[in-house]
Design a protein around this motif. Structure first.
Motif, short mmCIF file in Angstrom:
data_model
loop_
_atom_site.label_atom_id
_atom_site.label_comp_id
_atom_site.label_asym_id
_atom_site.label_seq_id
_atom_site.Cartn_x
_atom_site.Cartn_y
_atom_site.Cartn_z
N PHE A 1 0.93 -1.21 0.03
CA PHE A 1 -0.04 0.16 -0.09
C PHE A 1 1.04 1.26 0.22
O PHE A 1 1.98 1.16 0.40
CB PHE A 1 -0.84 0.36 1.23
CG PHE A 1 -0.28 0.25 2.43
CD1 PHE A 1 0.08 1.20 3.31
CD2 PHE A 1 0.18 -1.06 3.13
CE1 PHE A 1 0.56 1.25 4.38
CE2 PHE A 1 0.75 -0.98 4.35
CZ PHE A 1 1.03 0.07 4.98
N ASP A 2 -0.05 2.50 -0.45
CA ASP A 2 1.07 3.64 -0.39
C ASP A 2 0.64 4.38 1.12
O ASP A 2 -0.42 4.78 1.12
CB ASP A 2 0.29 4.59 -1.45
CG ASP A 2 0.80 5.95 -1.59
OD1 ASP A 2 1.92 6.34 -0.61
OD2 ASP A 2 0.63 6.82 -2.58
N LYS A 3 1.60 4.27 2.07
CA LYS A 3 1.42 4.60 3.14
C LYS A 3 1.46 6.32 3.19
O LYS A 3 0.81 7.08 4.19
CB LYS A 3 2.56 4.45 4.06
CG LYS A 3 3.79 5.23 3.95
CD LYS A 3 4.75 4.84 4.89
CE LYS A 3 6.20 5.72 4.86
NZ LYS A 3 7.25 5.35 5.95
N ASN A 4 1.62 7.04 2.20
CA ASN A 4 1.69 8.49 1.97
C ASN A 4 0.16 8.88 1.73
O ASN A 4 0.17 10.29 1.55
CB ASN A 4 2.83 9.03 1.11
CG ASN A 4 4.09 8.82 1.34
OD1 ASN A 4 4.24 8.81 2.83
ND2 ASN A 4 4.80 8.37 0.59
N ASP A 5 -0.80 7.94 1.32
CA ASP A 5 -1.90 8.41 0.80
C ASP A 5 -3.07 7.80 1.65
O ASP A 5 -3.59 6.75 1.29
CB ASP A 5 -2.23 8.11 -0.75
CG ASP A 5 -3.58 8.95 -1.11
OD1 ASP A 5 -4.22 9.26 -0.33
OD2 ASP A 5 -3.66 8.75 -2.49
N ALA A 6 -3.22 8.49 2.78
CA ALA A 6 -4.14 7.52 3.94
C ALA A 6 -5.50 7.41 3.41
O ALA A 6 -6.27 6.47 3.69
CB ALA A 6 -4.25 8.29 5.06
N GLN A 7 -6.00 8.39 2.50
CA GLN A 7 -7.35 8.62 2.22
C GLN A 7 -7.66 7.29 1.26
O GLN A 7 -8.46 6.61 0.95
CB GLN A 7 -7.53 9.58 1.26
CG GLN A 7 -9.07 9.97 0.79
CD GLN A 7 -9.96 10.45 1.97
OE1 GLN A 7 -9.39 11.03 3.12
NE2 GLN A 7 -11.18 10.21 1.65
N TYR A 8 -6.66 7.16 0.01
CA TYR A 8 -6.50 6.03 -0.87
C TYR A 8 -5.28 5.28 -1.05
O TYR A 8 -4.42 5.74 -1.92
CB TYR A 8 -6.96 6.59 -2.38
CG TYR A 8 -8.21 7.31 -2.48
CD1 TYR A 8 -9.53 6.70 -2.38
CD2 TYR A 8 -8.35 8.93 -2.36
CE1 TYR A 8 -10.67 7.34 -2.49
CE2 TYR A 8 -9.65 9.57 -2.21
CZ TYR A 8 -10.65 8.61 -2.35
OH TYR A 8 -11.87 9.51 -2.38
N PRO A 9 -5.05 4.36 -0.10
CA PRO A 9 -3.60 3.77 -0.07
C PRO A 9 -3.17 2.85 -1.29
O PRO A 9 -2.36 2.09 -1.07
CB PRO A 9 -3.74 2.83 1.34
CG PRO A 9 -5.14 3.01 1.63
CD PRO A 9 -5.90 3.87 0.82
N LYS A 10 -4.20 2.74 -2.03
CA LYS A 10 -3.96 1.85 -3.46
C LYS A 10 -3.41 0.42 -2.89
O LYS A 10 -2.34 -0.12 -3.32
CB LYS A 10 -3.13 2.45 -4.11
CG LYS A 10 -3.35 3.90 -4.62
CD LYS A 10 -2.28 4.41 -5.49
CE LYS A 10 -2.53 6.06 -5.89
NZ LYS A 10 -2.14 7.09 -4.54
#
Length: 124
Positions: A82-91
């Motif tokens: 997951f993308d930890k820098n995008d809490a809204q949409y962690p992909k």
């Protein structure tokens, strides 16, 4: 290493004609890419009381990700990046699916005894 970040039970409704046995699923989630080996060790420990185990780690360094993916595949642990820098949409990205295994039912019961009665009733 006895308390997963996520602990769930996969079960079918009593109304279903065919009901496979209940499955216990556990997951370890780490946001620090420097903790991959610790996270992997914890995930391995959860296999003693879970049918399936997942490890969720940030997608940062490709070389480290490749190594942890290889270890997860060898041990039957599912890997989710997951993308930890995008809490809204962690992909969330499933890289390796967990392989179902039989847990040690002594430890399943021991782990479930730690739950409060109301939580245990929700699971079964």
């Amino acid at each position: 290493w006895g308390t997963p970040d996520v602990f769930g039970v996969y079960k079918f409704s009593e109304a279903d004609a065919v009901r496979p046995p209940v499955e216990i699923i556990s997951a370890e989630i780490k946001t620090d890419a420097n903790q991959l080996i610790t996270a992997f060790g914890q995930a391995c420990a959860y296999k003693i009381f879970s049918h399936k185990v997942y490890l969720a780690v940030p997608k940062e360094r490709e070389a480290d990700t490749d190594r942890i993916e290889s270890l997860c595949a060898r041990f039957g642990i599912g890997l989710i990046l997951f993308d930890k820098n995008d809490a809204q949409y962690p992909k969330w990205e499933i890289r390796t699916r967990a392989v179902k295994g039989e847990p040690d039912y002594f430890y399943v019961n021991k782990h479930l005894q730690r739950l409060e009665d109301k939580d245990r009733r929700l699971l079964f």
